[in-house]
Motif scaffolding. Structure first.
Motif, short mmCIF file in Angstrom:
data_model
loop_
_atom_site.label_atom_id
_atom_site.label_comp_id
_atom_site.label_asym_id
_atom_site.label_seq_id
_atom_site.Cartn_x
_atom_site.Cartn_y
_atom_site.Cartn_z
N PRO A 23 0.83 -1.21 0.00
CA PRO A 23 0.00 0.00 0.00
C PRO A 23 0.86 1.26 0.00
O PRO A 23 1.85 1.36 0.74
N VAL A 24 0.49 2.21 -0.83
CA VAL A 24 1.24 3.46 -0.95
C VAL A 24 1.36 4.16 0.41
O VAL A 24 2.42 4.71 0.75
N ALA A 25 0.30 4.11 1.20
CA ALA A 25 0.32 4.76 2.52
C ALA A 25 1.39 4.14 3.42
O ALA A 25 2.03 4.84 4.21
N ASP A 26 1.59 2.80 3.30
CA ASP A 26 2.62 2.15 4.11
C ASP A 26 4.01 2.58 3.68
O ASP A 26 4.91 2.76 4.52
N VAL A 27 4.22 2.73 2.38
CA VAL A 27 5.53 3.19 1.89
C VAL A 27 5.79 4.61 2.39
O VAL A 27 6.90 4.93 2.85
N LEU A 28 4.78 5.46 2.32
CA LEU A 28 4.95 6.84 2.79
C LEU A 28 5.28 6.86 4.27
O LEU A 28 6.15 7.63 4.72
#
Length: 669
Positions: A532-537
């Motif tokens: 998930p993009v949010a986890d990478v951020l």
């Protein structure tokens, strides 16, 4: 008499509480940092035959679930109050290297032995060729410090003063060893007292019968889990960086054979025993604790309700070819056996991953470097102490990211607080934390490695870094996940005097010298493009992943001030999707390059040859063949014939060695 399940569980809880009381006593009364802070110790409640029934579950070293004291218990007749010790890896196969002092005591009731209690600690130093005793440079066990055969430490409350004098005269800091020995005695006496309390509650006969039932129950749990694994043979191999300083890689290979509710863990194909101290002294015992740890971890991961005792290993047998790194014979050095034990755990977990990849994690970072410093104060007082383990994180799994900086096969070894290290040793710790971008990319990221940077303050100091590894062969990812970063070990980083120490484990230092060590990252699980993009951020904000690696590994574009570029991220991930690797295992560049040359076919040929060669020649022959074979095999081939040709060149020079026919020729004979 058979106890009902409720009573049996109560007995299990009492035994676990007894073991934990022993552990707390040992930890709180120990002298050395390595015991009281790092917690490299174990303690056990044992059956009359010496099988482990209970040990601390959440502290102390966790390798000893299946520890069997039977090989040394059977050597003696006992009286009440007796205490015995050993640190000899080659007698009874209880101790596994010379710094580990094992102690056991019989518990009597009505004149009859009803149980034993045992413990061990890792002594920071027991003499030998180097401070802190251990180094891969050592070649025979006689160099590895004081080796105590099984013998009596105490009878009738009186200590064996002759043995104590021998210990004091052979170690570098005798007051440290004496303090830890007293802690072991206190621990074992607490264990005896706790067993008597249990006997008062359950009675002698029910207690003895109950211990056997606890082993039976763990066995039944293990069989139930094994029965759920698809029958078959699952091969896996992995490598340590070098078999001696500047040497060739070390291979540990395993074939996990699942049949019904039984396991065979066959280590055929592992390297010959080494002319260095990485060997494992198992005595060929098919349930030796050093080679069954990985199986315990895997089974417990599959069913965390399992009762952790020696019964857990009854459905498993290990095949340990004599004269290999997993079953070394005298006088092989074994002090660094923990490095290859960690590797044996990793390959065992890898084999289980082939069978049930959706239920197990990717490779842990492994390569836990135990850092020790020998130095002195301004007044000249000698100081030698552990400043803690520096390792990697846990592998990512279908269930979540790997733990940061610890986990999996770290064995619950704890870090030493910076304040304690600086208070006890004249060093300055400049940095201690996590290594950015070290965790293997994946849908579930691998845990990051630890890093420590410290400065020495006295001349003629020595830093030892036991178990230095994973500077070439990184932790592997799983089902599309990628490998973790390799470890680093640098003297005076960022200066003109910088030296990349690789897997060196003894480092002389002058005042002002700085040591930086970084542990390896663990493998990731699943495709990084599915994270998930949010986890990478969040990882970028936490400093665990850089914005650059977020773009390159995860296809997530993050600008200044953590600004997420959604449109660019969608475009980049779509471009990267066609290049995504969905391989079962995600290997790092070091392993990929090595296995282009050393294929399974070549290793199979090498294994057949070395099995025919005398044990004392195997390491030499391996090096001779490796020296010749440096290129990948011809297109479409495995290159086994190249290995046989290289060996025949060795035989031409050393005519006493046996000729070994290639497998095809042998089949036609």
């Amino acid at each position: 008499m058979k106890l009902d399940n409720t009573t049996l569980q109560v007995l299990a809880n009492y035994c676990a509480a007894a073991a934990e009381s022993m552990g707390w006593t040992l930890m709180r009364t120990a002298y050395s940092t390595f015991v009281k802070e790092t917690e490299d110790f174990s303690c056990q409640v044992l059956t009359r035959d010496g099988l482990t029934v209970a040990s601390p579950k959440t502290f102390g070293a966790t390798w000893y679930t299946g520890l069997d004291y039977g090989g040394v218990i059977s050597l003696f007749d006992y009286e009440e109050g007796d205490i015995y010790v050993t640190s000899d890896p080659y007698t009874g196969n209880v101790a596994t290297h010379t710094p580990d002092l094992h102690m056991w005591k019989p518990v009597f009731r009505d004149g009859e032995i009803v149980a034993f209690v045992g413990n061990h600690i890792h002594n920071t130093d027991v003499g030998g060729a180097v401070p802190a005793t251990l180094s891969r440079t050592l070649t025979e066990i006689q160099q590895e410090g004081l080796r105590i055969p099984p013998m009596r430490l105490m009878r009738g409350g009186v200590l064996n003063q002759d043995l104590l004098a021998i210990i004091a005269h052979n170690v570098r800091l005798p007051e440290q060893n004496w303090g830890d020995l007293n802690a072991q005695i206190a621990c074992i006496n607490v264990g005896e007292r706790k067993i008597h309390e249990i006997l008062d509650r359950f009675g002698k006969d029910d207690f003895i019968a109950g211990l056997d039932q606890l082993l039976d129950y763990a066995e039944s749990q293990a069989r139930a889990v094994i029965a759920q694994i698809p029958d078959g043979e699952y091969f896996f191999a992995d490598y340590a960086d070098e078999d001696q300083t500047g040497g060739y890689p070390v291979r540990v290979a395993v074939t996990l054979k699942v049949h019904g509710d039984t396991l065979t863990v066959d280590f055929t194909g592992s390297d010959p025993q080494l002319a260095s101290s990485l060997n494992m002294p198992t005595g060929g015992k098919e349930r030796h604790s050093l080679v069954t740890v990985g199986t315990v971890y895997a089974l417990y991961c599959l069913d965390p309700t399992m009762m952790l005792n020696a019964g857990l290993m009854r459905p498993t047998r290990a095949v340990l070819p004599e004269g290999t790194v997993v079953n070394a014979v005298k006088p092989a050095a074994v002090g660094m056996r923990s490095l290859l034990c960690n590797l044996a755990q990793t390959v065992t977990i890898g084999a289980f991953c082939r069978a049930v990849p959706e239920r197990l994690p990717a490779s842990p970072g492994s390569a836990v470097s135990i850092m020790n410093v020998k130095t002195s104060t301004r007044s000249g007082q000698p100081i030698m102490a552990s400043i803690g383990p520096v390792g990697g994180g846990a592998g990512g799994s279908a269930f979540g990211d790997g733990a940061e900086g610890s986990g999996a096969n770290l064995s619950f070894l704890k870090n030493t607080p910076v304040e304690i290290s600086e208070a006890e040793i004249p060093i300055k710790i400049r940095r201690y934390g996590l290594v950015p971008d070290s965790g293997g990319p994946g849908r579930r990221r691998g845990g990051t490695g630890l890093e420590m940077e410290f400065q020495l303050d006295a001349p003629q100091s020595l830093v030892t870094a036991r178990n230095r590894d994973r500077s070439v062969f990184s932790a592997w990812g799983l089902v599309g996940g990628r490998s973790g970063a390799v470890s680093r070990f640098i003297k005076n980083p960022g200066t003109p005097k910088a030296v990349d120490l690789g897997s060196q484990d003894i480092v002389p230092c002058d005042p002002g010298d700085i040591i930086l060590i970084q542990g390896p990252g663990a493998g990731g699980y699943g495709s990084p493009l599915e994270r998930p993009v949010a986890d990478v951020l969040t990882d970028v904000k936490r400093g665990l992943v850089s914005a650059e690696r977020a773009r390159l590994d995860y296809g997530v574009v993050i600008g200044p001030d953590f600004a997420l570029d959604d449109a660019a991220t969608v475009t980049l991930r779509a471009q990267m999707a066609g290049e995504a690797d969905s391989a079962e295992f995600g290997y790092g560049p070091g392993r990929i390059a090595f296995e282009k040359v050393w294929t399974r076919g070549r290793y199979a040929a090498l294994t057949r040859i070395l099995a025919e060669v005398p044990v004392t020649w195997r390491y030499f022959v391996k090096h001779q063949i490796f020296h010749v074979i440096k290129n990948p095999p011809a297109e479409g081939g495995q290159g086994a014939a190249d290995v046989y040709r290289a060996y025949e060149d060795v035989v031409a020079r050393f005519t006493d060695l046996p000729h070994v026919a290639p497998e095809a020729a042998r089949a036609m004979a």
